[in-house]
Design a protein around this motif. Structure first.
Motif, mmCIF file in Angstrom:
data_model
loop_
_atom_site.group_PDB
_atom_site.id
_atom_site.type_symbol
_atom_site.label_atom_id
_atom_site.label_comp_id
_atom_site.label_asym_id
_atom_site.label_seq_id
_atom_site.Cartn_x
_atom_site.Cartn_y
_atom_site.Cartn_z
ATOM 1 N N ASN A 135 14.028 2.920 3.521
ATOM 2 C CA ASN A 135 14.134 4.298 4.000
ATOM 3 C C ASN A 135 12.856 4.633 4.773
ATOM 4 N N GLN A 173 2.018 -3.420 4.611
ATOM 5 C CA GLN A 173 3.204 -2.870 3.944
ATOM 6 C C GLN A 173 4.332 -3.902 3.769
ATOM 7 N N LYS A 179 18.272 -2.870 -2.745
ATOM 8 C CA LYS A 179 17.729 -1.566 -2.370
ATOM 9 C C LYS A 179 17.500 -1.519 -0.858
ATOM 10 N N ASP A 222 10.216 7.004 3.431
ATOM 11 C CA ASP A 222 9.305 6.586 2.356
ATOM 12 C C ASP A 222 8.019 5.964 2.899
ATOM 13 N N TYR A 223 7.996 5.664 4.185
ATOM 14 C CA TYR A 223 6.835 5.002 4.798
ATOM 15 C C TYR A 223 6.388 5.828 5.999
ATOM 16 N N SER A 224 5.408 6.683 5.788
ATOM 17 C CA SER A 224 4.956 7.559 6.872
ATOM 18 C C SER A 224 4.206 6.785 7.946
#
Length: 392
Positions: free
Chosen positions: A290, A245, A287, A293-295
């Motif tokens: 959050n 990620q 930006k 937004d990333y489980s």
């Protein structure tokens, strides 16, 4: 000129890092001036940048493009120069405060050394400088009381994690890697990949050379060697973990077992800006990350048997001397050949390993040894490519 404005020399202003550095300068005109910009051969973009930022110097390395640049900028108060020697000479200009080195490859070494000798702080995006001659460059930086401020996202992350920890011993650092476009793929799959496949990085927008390095994990290997010198580490204190990620940019583990991480969305402008504003942080409109937004954030060990370049880089670091110089030069030749469809993806590792085995090892190299090693490796590697099969 406002005395609070830092004059920035950008070596490689038309590349990915260079253009993003100019984005940072554009957003912070009260803090920075693009004092000198240089390009290898992209005259068109250098001209556009010079028209907007009006630097004191614009230098095109490709001397055949000099007249084009000179004529385009004739009405502006810009000194236009050409050639590599001009970059090496003018990077020492007394009005320059910070030199951001974003030239590609070995070419960044001599200008960086000259800038350090002139007392300029270095915002380092050219990792090859420390890969090739880390011992010499770090010693010179100490001698001239110069800061080397990392621009690579991973090294910037380590640098930020070490803030306020001067008296605390590092147990190890953990460099994160996205794994590139071929994460989890087999050697059989990699035997058939093309340059078009390899140029599609999942998380970062970068130049062609660094994108191929990321696909082969050589970029991470070069970062491992760079980290050794930046943070004065032993090889056994450096670890790599694959983190697809690219949210955690790297981590530091201290001797009490505590781990600090630096996190954020993948955006090179943040480490660029931090290198230029250090030790301050300046507000941005980037930006924000959050968590919702990333489980999940995932981690895995790198496959160093399939992606052999990372293992070869660790070997070169452990061997020391001019071995990292050999691996760097061989890799530059291999990547260029791959981009021209002259060699295969896996054959790049074969080429690099053969150079490591065959070329003369120098335990305590001088600058001239590094220059000779680089030249000899390139000649040897080019000859190998002519004889090697496309797939290894």
């Amino acid at each position: 000129m406002d005395n609070n404005i830092k004059n920035i020399a950008i070596l490689g202003s038309t590349g990915s890092i260079g253009t993003q550095t100019l984005d940072v300068i554009r957003d912070n005109k009260q803090l920075f001036r693009a004092f000198m910009i240089t390009a290898h051969s992209n005259a068109y973009l250098l001209i556009q940048q010079a028209l907007e930022f009006v630097p004191a110097y614009a230098i095109i390395c490709d001397e055949s493009k000099y007249t084009e640049v000179k004529e385009a900028l004739a009405r502006l108060p810009i000194t236009v120069l050409a050639g590599y020697e001009a970059i090496k000479e003018h990077v020492t200009h007394p009005d320059i405060d910070v030199v951001l080195t974003a030239m590609v490859g070995f070419a960044g070494l001599e200008p960086t050394i000259n800038a350090i000798k002139a007392g300029k702080d270095i915002a380092l995006a050219n990792k090859e400088t420390l890969v090739v001659a880390g011992d010499m460059v770090t010693a010179l930086a100490k001698q001239h009381n110069v800061k080397i401020l990392p621009v690579d996202s991973e090294h910037s992350a380590i640098f930020q994690c070490l803030g306020g920890e001067q008296d605390n011993a590092i147990e190890k650092i953990i460099l994160t890697a996205s794994g590139g476009p071929f994460r989890g793929k087999s050697a059989a799959f990699l035997a058939d990949v093309t340059r078009e496949h390899a140029l599609k990085h999942p998380n970062w927008v970068m130049g062609a050379k660094i994108t191929i390095d990321s696909a082969s994990l050589m970029n991470k290997g070069l970062e491992v060697i760079e980290a050794k010198w930046l943070f004065d580490l032993r090889p056994d204190q450096i670890e790599v973990v694959v983190h697809p990620q690219s949210i955690i940019h790297s981590l530091v583990q201290f001797e009490d077992g505590s781990i600090k991480a630096q996190m954020g969305l993948p955006d090179m402008k943040l480490p660029i800006q931090y290198a230029l504003t250090y030790p301050q942080r300046v507000k941005t409109n980037f930006k924000r990350f959050n968590f919702a937004d990333y489980s999940s954030l995932t981690f895995e060990q790198p496959d160093m048997e399939t992606f052999r370049n990372l293992k070869l880089a660790f070997k070169a670091m452990e061997k020391g001397g001019n071995m990292p110089c050999i691996i760097n030069a061989a890799n530059e030749v291999a990547v260029e050949a791959f981009l021209k469809n002259e060699t295969g993806f896996l054959a790049m590792s074969e080429l690099i390993e053969t150079c490591m085995q065959q070329l003369l090892f120098v335990k305590e190299p001088t600058l001239q040894d590094y220059l000779n090693t680089d030249k000899e490796t390139r000649i040897f590697a080019q000859n190998l490519i002519q004889r090697m099969p496309l797939k290894a």
